[in-house]
Design a protein around this motif. Structure first.
Motif, mmCIF file in Angstrom:
data_model
loop_
_atom_site.group_PDB
_atom_site.id
_atom_site.type_symbol
_atom_site.label_atom_id
_atom_site.label_comp_id
_atom_site.label_asym_id
_atom_site.label_seq_id
_atom_site.Cartn_x
_atom_site.Cartn_y
_atom_site.Cartn_z
ATOM 1 N N VAL A 156 0.844 -1.182 0.000
ATOM 2 C CA VAL A 156 0.000 0.000 0.000
ATOM 3 C C VAL A 156 0.885 1.239 0.000
ATOM 4 C CG1 VAL A 156 -1.783 1.258 1.262
ATOM 5 C CG2 VAL A 156 -1.749 -1.240 1.327
ATOM 6 N N PRO A 157 0.800 2.066 -1.046
ATOM 7 C CA PRO A 157 1.577 3.306 -1.028
ATOM 8 C C PRO A 157 1.005 4.262 0.014
ATOM 9 C CG PRO A 157 0.190 3.218 -2.978
ATOM 10 C CD PRO A 157 0.021 1.910 -2.260
ATOM 11 N N VAL A 158 1.882 4.935 0.738
ATOM 12 C CA VAL A 158 1.454 5.862 1.786
ATOM 13 C C VAL A 158 2.134 7.204 1.534
ATOM 14 C CG1 VAL A 158 1.449 6.311 4.272
ATOM 15 C CG2 VAL A 158 1.180 3.975 3.434
ATOM 16 N N ASP A 159 1.326 8.238 1.284
ATOM 17 C CA ASP A 159 1.905 9.570 1.090
ATOM 18 C C ASP A 159 2.177 10.209 2.457
ATOM 19 O OD1 ASP A 159 -0.546 10.516 2.059
ATOM 20 O OD2 ASP A 159 -1.284 11.059 0.083
ATOM 21 N N LEU A 160 2.841 11.361 2.437
ATOM 22 C CA LEU A 160 3.266 12.000 3.682
ATOM 23 C C LEU A 160 2.086 12.340 4.590
ATOM 24 C CD1 LEU A 160 5.592 13.097 5.359
ATOM 25 C CD2 LEU A 160 5.423 15.233 4.076
ATOM 26 N N GLU A 161 1.021 12.868 4.034
ATOM 27 C CA GLU A 161 -0.146 13.229 4.842
ATOM 28 C C GLU A 161 -0.752 11.996 5.512
ATOM 29 O OE1 GLU A 161 -4.586 15.203 4.337
ATOM 30 O OE2 GLU A 161 -3.083 15.555 2.790
ATOM 31 N N THR A 162 -0.887 10.915 4.772
ATOM 32 C CA THR A 162 -1.434 9.675 5.334
ATOM 33 C C THR A 162 -0.513 9.124 6.412
ATOM 34 O OG1 THR A 162 -2.518 9.188 3.232
ATOM 35 C CG2 THR A 162 -2.245 7.351 4.769
ATOM 36 N N PHE A 163 0.798 9.186 6.181
ATOM 37 C CA PHE A 163 1.765 8.728 7.185
ATOM 38 C C PHE A 163 1.575 9.501 8.494
ATOM 39 C CE2 PHE A 163 5.897 9.025 9.278
ATOM 40 C CZ PHE A 163 6.221 7.684 9.408
ATOM 41 N N HIS A 164 1.434 10.828 8.406
ATOM 42 C CA HIS A 164 1.235 11.636 9.607
ATOM 43 C C HIS A 164 -0.071 11.281 10.314
ATOM 44 C CE1 HIS A 164 4.194 14.916 8.103
ATOM 45 N NE2 HIS A 164 4.810 13.953 8.745
ATOM 46 N N VAL A 165 -1.116 11.045 9.560
ATOM 47 C CA VAL A 165 -2.400 10.639 10.156
ATOM 48 C C VAL A 165 -2.233 9.313 10.900
ATOM 49 C CG1 VAL A 165 -4.749 9.857 9.633
ATOM 50 C CG2 VAL A 165 -3.839 11.914 8.533
ATOM 51 N N LEU A 166 -1.537 8.361 10.269
ATOM 52 C CA LEU A 166 -1.324 7.062 10.917
ATOM 53 C C LEU A 166 -0.546 7.214 12.216
ATOM 54 C CD1 LEU A 166 -0.463 4.894 7.795
ATOM 55 C CD2 LEU A 166 -2.448 4.614 9.286
#
Length: 66
Positions: free
Chosen positions: A23-33
């Motif tokens: 699953v590709p994870v962009d920077l915004e999604t990484f921060h949310v996680l």
């Protein structure tokens, strides 16, 4: 494993030992996680620390042989 500097594109070649889904994870999604799931942040940190320790051990072994 993702790069901690997600502003840079990253590529890797891997061979999976079993079937898996990536699953590709962009920077915004990484921060949310990281914010929503502290266990995710801990897992990432433990993974990075483990890789650094292995790399340091390999470098020390290489230096001893030289």
């Amino acid at each position: 494993m993702c790069s901690s500097d997600l502003s840079e594109k990253r590529r890797a070649t891997v061979i999976a030992g079993t079937d898996c889904t990536l699953v590709p994870v962009d920077l915004e999604t990484f921060h949310v996680l990281v914010r929503r799931t502290p266990q995710f942040a801990t897992y990432v940190m433990k993974t990075v620390v483990g890789r650094l320790r292995r790399m340091n051990a390999q470098l020390l072994e290489k230096q001893k042989k030289e």
